[in-house]
Write an enzyme that holds these catalytic residues in place. Structure first.
Site, PDB file in Angstrom:
ATOM      1  N   LYS A   3       0.831  -1.205   0.000  1.00  0.00           N
ATOM      2  CA  LYS A   3       0.000   0.000   0.000  1.00  0.00           C
ATOM      3  C   LYS A   3       0.866   1.256   0.000  1.00  0.00           C
ATOM      4  O   LYS A   3       2.039   1.221   0.321  1.00  0.00           O
ATOM      5  CB  LYS A   3      -0.860   0.005   1.268  1.00  0.00           C
ATOM      6  CG  LYS A   3      -2.014  -0.972   1.234  1.00  0.00           C
ATOM      7  CD  LYS A   3      -3.085  -0.504   2.192  1.00  0.00           C
ATOM      8  CE  LYS A   3      -4.306  -1.388   2.210  1.00  0.00           C
ATOM      9  NZ  LYS A   3      -4.804  -1.773   0.916  1.00  0.00           N
ATOM     10  N   ARG A  76      25.028  13.065  -9.728  1.00  0.00           N
ATOM     11  CA  ARG A  76      25.084  12.774 -11.164  1.00  0.00           C
ATOM     12  C   ARG A  76      26.312  13.373 -11.821  1.00  0.00           C
ATOM     13  O   ARG A  76      26.493  13.208 -13.026  1.00  0.00           O
ATOM     14  CB  ARG A  76      23.844  13.338 -11.851  1.00  0.00           C
ATOM     15  CG  ARG A  76      22.720  12.316 -12.041  1.00  0.00           C
ATOM     16  CD  ARG A  76      21.516  13.114 -12.464  1.00  0.00           C
ATOM     17  NE  ARG A  76      20.620  12.507 -13.374  1.00  0.00           N
ATOM     18  CZ  ARG A  76      19.390  12.096 -13.039  1.00  0.00           C
ATOM     19  NH1 ARG A  76      18.989  12.119 -11.802  1.00  0.00           N
ATOM     20  NH2 ARG A  76      18.574  11.637 -13.959  1.00  0.00           N
TER      21      ARG A  76
HETATM   22  P1  AMP Z   1      15.131  11.791 -13.029  1.00  0.00           P
HETATM   23  O1  AMP Z   1      13.723  11.836 -12.501  1.00  0.00           O
HETATM   24  O2  AMP Z   1      16.119  11.305 -12.016  1.00  0.00           O
HETATM   25  O3  AMP Z   1      15.219  11.057 -14.343  1.00  0.00           O
HETATM   26  O4  AMP Z   1      15.546  13.303 -13.347  1.00  0.00           O
HETATM   27  C1  AMP Z   1      14.829  14.082 -14.286  1.00  0.00           C
HETATM   28  C2  AMP Z   1      15.644  15.311 -14.670  1.00  0.00           C
HETATM   29  O5  AMP Z   1      15.864  16.144 -13.509  1.00  0.00           O
HETATM   30  C3  AMP Z   1      17.043  15.029 -15.201  1.00  0.00           C
HETATM   31  O6  AMP Z   1      17.047  14.720 -16.588  1.00  0.00           O
HETATM   32  C4  AMP Z   1      17.755  16.344 -14.901  1.00  0.00           C
HETATM   33  O7  AMP Z   1      17.380  17.360 -15.819  1.00  0.00           O
HETATM   34  C5  AMP Z   1      17.164  16.718 -13.546  1.00  0.00           C
HETATM   35  N1  AMP Z   1      17.961  16.129 -12.436  1.00  0.00           N
HETATM   36  C6  AMP Z   1      17.575  15.143 -11.574  1.00  0.00           C
HETATM   37  N2  AMP Z   1      18.560  14.872 -10.708  1.00  0.00           N
HETATM   38  C7  AMP Z   1      19.594  15.696 -11.025  1.00  0.00           C
HETATM   39  C8  AMP Z   1      20.910  15.869 -10.521  1.00  0.00           C
HETATM   40  N3  AMP Z   1      21.381  15.128  -9.493  1.00  0.00           N
HETATM   41  N4  AMP Z   1      21.696  16.804 -11.113  1.00  0.00           N
HETATM   42  C9  AMP Z   1      21.250  17.565 -12.128  1.00  0.00           C
HETATM   43  N5  AMP Z   1      20.026  17.431 -12.673  1.00  0.00           N
HETATM   44  C10 AMP Z   1      19.194  16.507 -12.135  1.00  0.00           C
END
Ligand code: AMP
Length: 204
Positions: A3, A76
């Protein structure tokens, strides 16, 4: 499936608080905050949001942080990994493990391109391999899942995201491999099998 939302299930199952930078950024975009407005153009182009923005965002959430947490989608870049070391030192919270899921890019493109998510519970469907069926009820409200497709799951943005991964995030995997904290998991196949591999690598 248990859940609650994805975050609630992770908490109940593994005792971990889920901090996913992508989820946090999407919420900022939906709320129309200054951070969300700045982040959105990078996200829509499949680029990374600038390091200082994401590092500041995570730092804010780790101050007064829960004991055990799972960072999802962070770090990242090498700069983010270095900043994380400083944050964890300040918290006295050692980094216990880093999980890297290995999936060929053509398979990732297939998964992302057909993905539908529930806005409330975070459950993920796929138009071919895991279609939504009328009997599936949302674990959050017992009604139908409120499905949507992410704006960055369009084919051209997926290609840019995978290219960004290779250029900026793959070096982070090498960085943690050298430190001996990396669990490299075959992320192909059935969900339960991948789940079992992660648990076994983490000794759970
Ligand atoms: P995700 O949901 O993890 O696939 O993230 C979606 C988008 O958010 C990525 O393509 C980036 O544009 C941004 N994003 C998420 N996490 C990071 C991060 N640690 N550093 C920079 N951009 C991020």
């Amino acid at each position: 499936m248990g859940k609650g939302t994805q975050a609630e299930r992770l908490k109940a199952d593994l005792g971990l608080t889920h901090l996913a930078t992508g989820d946090i950024l999407r919420q900022e975009v939906a709320d129309g905050t200054a951070l969300g407005v700045e982040a959105q153009r990078f996200m829509n182009d499949g680029q990374l949001v600038p390091d200082e923005v994401v590092i500041g965002m995570i730092k804010g959430r780790l101050d007064g942080a829960p004991d055990n947490f799972l960072l999802d989608g962070f770090p990242r870049t090498i700069a983010q990994a270095d900043a994380l070391d400083v944050m964890l030192d300040a918290l006295g919270a050692p980094l216990e493990a880093v999980v890297s899921l290995l999936v060929p890019h053509d398979e990732l493109a297939r998964r992302l391109g057909g993905r539908w998510l529930c806005r409330r519970c975070g459950r993920s469907y796929h138009k071919v391999s895991n279609p939504y069926r009328p009997g599936d009820l949302c674990p959050v409200d017992g009604g139908l899942c409120d499905l949507y497709q992410r704006a960055d799951d369009r084919p051209e943005t997926i290609a840019a995201r995978l290219e960004t991964y290779t250029r900026q995030t793959a070096p982070v995997v090498g960085h943690y491999r050298e430190r001996g904290v990396l669990c490299e998991i075959d992320g192909t196949g059935e969900l339960d099998a991948v789940n079992a591999r992660i648990r076994s690598c983490l000794g759970l």
